[in-house]
Design a protein around this motif. Structure first.
Motif, short mmCIF file in Angstrom:
data_model
loop_
_atom_site.label_atom_id
_atom_site.label_comp_id
_atom_site.label_asym_id
_atom_site.label_seq_id
_atom_site.Cartn_x
_atom_site.Cartn_y
_atom_site.Cartn_z
N HIS A 112 -39.68 9.03 -42.89
CA HIS A 112 -39.64 7.70 -43.52
C HIS A 112 -39.46 7.82 -45.03
CE1 HIS A 112 -40.43 3.47 -44.17
NE2 HIS A 112 -41.43 3.76 -44.99
N SER A 113 -40.21 8.75 -45.65
CA SER A 113 -40.08 8.98 -47.09
C SER A 113 -38.70 9.51 -47.43
CB SER A 113 -41.14 9.98 -47.56
OG SER A 113 -42.44 9.49 -47.33
N GLU A 128 -35.87 8.92 -45.80
CA GLU A 128 -34.89 7.83 -45.69
C GLU A 128 -34.95 6.92 -46.92
OE1 GLU A 128 -35.83 5.98 -42.00
OE2 GLU A 128 -34.79 7.51 -40.79
N LYS A 129 -36.17 6.64 -47.39
CA LYS A 129 -36.32 5.81 -48.59
C LYS A 129 -35.70 6.50 -49.81
CE LYS A 129 -40.27 3.88 -49.46
NZ LYS A 129 -41.74 3.74 -49.64
N ALA A 130 -35.93 7.82 -49.92
CA ALA A 130 -35.40 8.57 -51.05
C ALA A 130 -33.86 8.59 -51.03
CB ALA A 130 -35.94 10.00 -51.03
N ILE A 131 -33.29 8.71 -49.85
CA ILE A 131 -31.82 8.73 -49.73
C ILE A 131 -31.25 7.38 -50.12
CG2 ILE A 131 -29.91 8.89 -48.08
CD1 ILE A 131 -31.57 11.05 -46.61
N ARG A 132 -31.89 6.29 -49.70
CA ARG A 132 -31.42 4.95 -50.09
C ARG A 132 -31.54 4.78 -51.61
NH1 ARG A 132 -34.30 3.27 -45.37
NH2 ARG A 132 -36.05 2.57 -46.67
N PHE A 133 -32.62 5.29 -52.17
CA PHE A 133 -32.83 5.22 -53.62
C PHE A 133 -31.72 5.98 -54.36
CE2 PHE A 133 -34.90 7.19 -57.40
CZ PHE A 133 -35.19 6.04 -58.10
N MET A 134 -31.36 7.15 -53.87
CA MET A 134 -30.31 7.96 -54.48
C MET A 134 -28.95 7.29 -54.35
SD MET A 134 -31.60 11.72 -53.20
CE MET A 134 -30.15 12.61 -53.76
N ASN A 135 -28.68 6.69 -53.21
CA ASN A 135 -27.41 6.00 -53.00
C ASN A 135 -27.27 4.78 -53.92
OD1 ASN A 135 -26.55 7.79 -51.03
ND2 ASN A 135 -27.42 6.58 -49.35
N LYS A 136 -28.39 4.17 -54.24
CA LYS A 136 -28.38 2.98 -55.08
C LYS A 136 -28.19 3.32 -56.55
CE LYS A 136 -31.00 -1.25 -56.07
NZ LYS A 136 -32.22 -2.05 -55.74
N TYR A 137 -28.90 4.34 -57.02
CA TYR A 137 -28.90 4.65 -58.45
C TYR A 137 -28.09 5.90 -58.80
CZ TYR A 137 -32.54 1.13 -58.69
OH TYR A 137 -33.23 -0.05 -58.60
N HIS A 138 -27.60 6.62 -57.80
CA HIS A 138 -26.76 7.79 -58.01
C HIS A 138 -27.46 8.82 -58.92
CE1 HIS A 138 -23.71 5.60 -55.85
NE2 HIS A 138 -23.87 4.58 -56.67
N THR A 139 -26.77 9.33 -59.94
CA THR A 139 -27.35 10.39 -60.76
C THR A 139 -28.62 9.95 -61.50
OG1 THR A 139 -25.12 11.26 -61.08
CG2 THR A 139 -26.85 12.15 -62.50
N PHE A 140 -28.68 8.66 -61.82
CA PHE A 140 -29.86 8.15 -62.53
C PHE A 140 -31.11 8.21 -61.66
CE2 PHE A 140 -26.67 6.10 -65.26
CZ PHE A 140 -27.19 6.40 -66.50
N SER A 141 -30.93 8.36 -60.36
CA SER A 141 -32.10 8.43 -59.47
C SER A 141 -32.94 9.67 -59.75
CB SER A 141 -31.66 8.42 -58.00
OG SER A 141 -30.87 9.56 -57.70
N LEU A 142 -32.34 10.72 -60.28
CA LEU A 142 -33.09 11.95 -60.56
C LEU A 142 -34.11 11.75 -61.69
CD1 LEU A 142 -33.70 14.89 -60.02
CD2 LEU A 142 -31.71 15.52 -61.38
N PRO A 143 -33.69 11.29 -62.88
CA PRO A 143 -34.71 11.07 -63.92
C PRO A 143 -35.67 9.94 -63.58
CG PRO A 143 -32.56 10.30 -64.67
CD PRO A 143 -32.33 11.08 -63.42
N LEU A 144 -35.18 8.92 -62.88
CA LEU A 144 -36.05 7.80 -62.53
C LEU A 144 -37.09 8.18 -61.49
CD1 LEU A 144 -33.53 4.81 -62.29
CD2 LEU A 144 -35.28 5.16 -64.03
#
Length: 201
Positions: free
Chosen positions: A92-93, A95-111
Motif C-alpha cells: 500500500h505504501s 503504491e502511494k509512493a509511485i503515485r506521488f512520484m508520477n505526480k511530481y516527477h523529479t521533484f518528488s525526491l526532495p519533497l
C-alpha cells in the motif's frame, strides 16, 4: 525519545552511537525522525550535547539513511520490490509512493523527505529506476539539509514547548522553503549544463 535515552546512547557510544541511531534507526525505530532530531536539537541547547557536533552528526546520519535506501534500490531493487509487494501494508505504501512520484516527477525526491510516509521508500524507488547518484545526491542531500536545519533548530529554540500541531505548521513552512531551494538548485544545474553543452559544440 527523551533526554535520558539520548544521554545513555552518548554515554555508551558517544557521537558514533548517535550517528548509527539516526542512520539505521529510521528503518526500524518506532520513533518519528522529527521527534529524534528535535530532541537532539533541544539537548544541544543544554549541556548534554555540543551543538555543532550534534548538528553534523544528525545530518550525516540522515544522509546515510537516504543513501542506504537509494543503494538498496539500485543493488537489490527487484528482489526487495517483490518482497514488498507480498506485504499488504508495504505494498500500500509502495503504491502511494509511485503515485506521488508520477505526480511530481523529479521533484518528488526532495519533497519526499518532508513526508513521513515517503521519505525512505522514494529514494529506494529512484535507486531502482537507476537515477544517477550525482542527481540523487544533489536533490536529496540539499532537501535533507533544509529539513534537518529546520527541525533541529525548532528543538534547539523551543524545546519541549512545541506540540504536535505546531510541528505540522512548521513542517509546511519548511516544505515551502525546500521547494524554493530545490528549484533554485535545479535552475543553476540546468544553466551550467546548457553552458557546458554550448562550449562542447
Amino acid at each position: 525519545m527523551d533526554l535520558e535515552t539520548l544521554e545513555s546512547i552518548l554515554d555508551e557510544f558517544n557521537y558514533i552511537g548517535l550517528f548509527l541511531w539516526l542512520w539505521l534507526g529510521v528503518f526500524g525505530a518506532p520513533i518519528p525522525n522529527e521527534v529524534i532530531v528535535m530532541t537532539i536539537g533541544f539537548a544541544s541547547s543544554t549541556d548534554v550535547l555540543i551543538s555543532p557536533y550534534a548538528f553534523i552528526t544528525v545530518y550525516l546520519g540522515i544522509v546515510g539513511a537516504l543513501t542506504t535506501c537509494y543503494l538498496l534500490g539500485r543493488l537489490l531493487g527487484k528482489p526487495l520490490l517483490k518482497w514488498m509487494k507480498q506485504k499488504k501494508r508495504k505494498n500500500h505504501s509502495l503504491e502511494k509512493a509511485i503515485r506521488f512520484m508520477n505526480k511530481y516527477h523529479t521533484f518528488s525526491l526532495p519533497l519526499s523527505y518532508f513526508l513521513p510516509g515517503f521519505r525512505n521508500i522514494v529514494p529506494f524507488l529512484y535507486g531502482l529506476s537507476k537515477l544517477s547518484y550525482k542527481k540523487f545526491a544533489l536533490l536529496s542531500y540539499s532537501a535533507a539539509l533544509v529539513w534537518v536545519t529546520g527541525v533541529f533548530f525548532l528543538g534547539y529554540w523551543f524545546g519541549e514547548e512545541i506540540d504536535s500541531n505546531q510541528i505540522v505548521i512548521e513542517e509546511v513552512v519548511i516544505v515551502a522553503l525546500a521547494i524554493l531551494i530545490v528549484f533554485t538548485v535545479l535552475m543553476v544545474w540546468k544553466r551550467k549544463k546548457r553552458r557546458a553543452k554550448a562550449h562542447s559544440e
